[in-house]
Design an enzyme around this catalytic site. Structure first.
Site, PDB file in Angstrom:
ATOM      1  CB  SER A  46      -0.963  -0.082   1.138  1.00 48.63           C
ATOM      2  OG  SER A  46      -0.163  -0.054   2.212  1.00 48.63           O
ATOM      3  CE  LYS A  63      -2.501   0.075   4.534  1.00 53.79           C
ATOM      4  NZ  LYS A  63      -2.265  -0.329   5.975  1.00 53.79           N
ATOM      5  CG  ASP A 159       4.011  -5.180  13.008  1.00 54.06           C
ATOM      6  OD1 ASP A 159       5.064  -5.280  13.608  1.00 54.06           O
ATOM      7  OD2 ASP A 159       4.033  -4.742  11.896  1.00 54.06           O
ATOM      8  CG  ASP A 177       0.181  -1.089   9.354  1.00 50.56           C
ATOM      9  OD1 ASP A 177      -0.634  -1.930   8.775  1.00 50.56           O
ATOM     10  OD2 ASP A 177       1.430  -1.004   8.997  1.00 50.56           O
TER      11      ASP A 177
END
Ligand code: ADE
Length: 314
Positions: A46, A63, A159, A177
């Site tokens: 992306s 995005k 993450d 994210d």
């Protein structure tokens, strides 16, 4: 469409915009409703672009995900999971990037997100070397608050890292994210694929691919360590050696590391996920309230955390 060509998303064929059929969630928004500006960030699948909504003048981060690239790499499900996670999180927390709309055209998926104009905490740490104790404390508190909200909604991030901690106009934190995010149905799950970034990944994810909310608490410990010291808690000469260090809990504090911050890091970087500070069920002795009550955070006013000014970034 009289838009100058440099304002169009770069990965789309020039003729794509006027022809794009939109199939948005509410049936009316499309790429043509926005003027696209500079690239804010790039990932493997992306590109995030600054965009202004033409009719309202409001700015967003969009995005743009390339459908062909996603398909070729079997990542369509991941993109869908990211969208579902963001939808589940909704607009209920100031510390989490909100998804305003999604739409698609023949080539791309578009996620219209809150704009966090002051970029990643990562680049601030790089520029400054490390963050002041006041800043480290403030962003730790904001991250804890956002994590508790997210975990209560059944979402784990998996993450967390300084690259995913963005700063808004007021230098308050916005978590982003959720491409690796997971919606939990029970407490602990086994993921089919390994996710996360080497330096922040928890030992249980390395050993057994088991994820729980507690994996995010491990990452919080790594992030706090890095904000205060400017270095990774775990860093080997290769990814493999970094993992060895994580599994062996092989890290040490540089001299002068604040004692209370050190105590908190030590209570987060614990091998047994259930024993990390904040990992207990709500209402238990080791719940998020216990994490908030840690001495390092004693000067935090949790009630005004998202309304009072951020400490100067230094
Ligand atoms: N980079 C990636 N996502 C972003 C966002 N939402 N705002 C600003 N920059 C970004």
């Amino acid at each position: 469409n009289d838009k100058p060509s440099e304002l169009k998303p770069p990965q789309m064929p020039a003729a794509s915009q006027p022809r794009s059929r939109n199939s948005s969630v509410n049936g009316c928004i499309s790429a043509q409703d926005f003027d696209f500006g500079r690239i804010l960030g790039e990932g493997s699948y992306s590109t995030v672009m600054l965009a202004r909504h033409r009719s309202t003048g409001k700015e967003y981060a969009i995005k743009v995900l390339d459908k062909g690239h996603l398909k070729r790499n079997n990542k369509l499900a991941t993109a869908l999971a990211e969208k579902n996670t963001l939808v589940r999180l909704g607009a209920g927390h100031p510390g989490i990037v909100h998804l305003h709309w999604t739409f698609q055209d023949e080539w791309s998926l578009f996620f219209v997100l809150d704009l966090a104009r002051n970029g990643e905490i990562q680049s601030r740490i790089s520029r400054l070397g490390s963050l002041s104790l006041a800043c480290s404390r403030y962003y730790t508190a904001q991250l804890i608050d956002a994590l508790e909200y997210m975990h209560n909604k059944g979402v784990i991030h998996r993450d967390l890292k300084p690259e995913n901690l963005l700063l808004d106009d007021n230098f308050r934190l916005k978590l982003t994210d959720f491409g690796t995010g997971k919606i939990l149905s029970s407490g602990v799950e086994r993921s089919k694929t390994w996710v996360g970034t080497a330096q922040y990944i928890s030992p249980e994810l390395l050993d057994s691919s088991e994820t729980s909310k507690s994996s995010d608490l491990w990452s919080l410990g790594c992030i706090l360590f890095q904000m205060v010291s400017g270095r990774f808690a775990f860093q080997g000469l290769s990814e493999y050696l970094t993992w060895q260090k994580i599994k062996q809990l092989d890290y040490s504090f540089p001299e002068g590391f604040d004692e209370q911050a050190k105590d908190l890091v030590q209570k987060l970087l614990v091998r047994n996920p259930a024993e990390r500070l904040g990992a207990g069920a709500p209402g238990s002795q080791n719940d998020m309230q216990a994490l908030r009550a840690h001495p390092f955070l004693s000067t935090i006013d949790w009630k005004t955390l998202w309304t009072s000014p951020a400490p100067p970034l230094q």
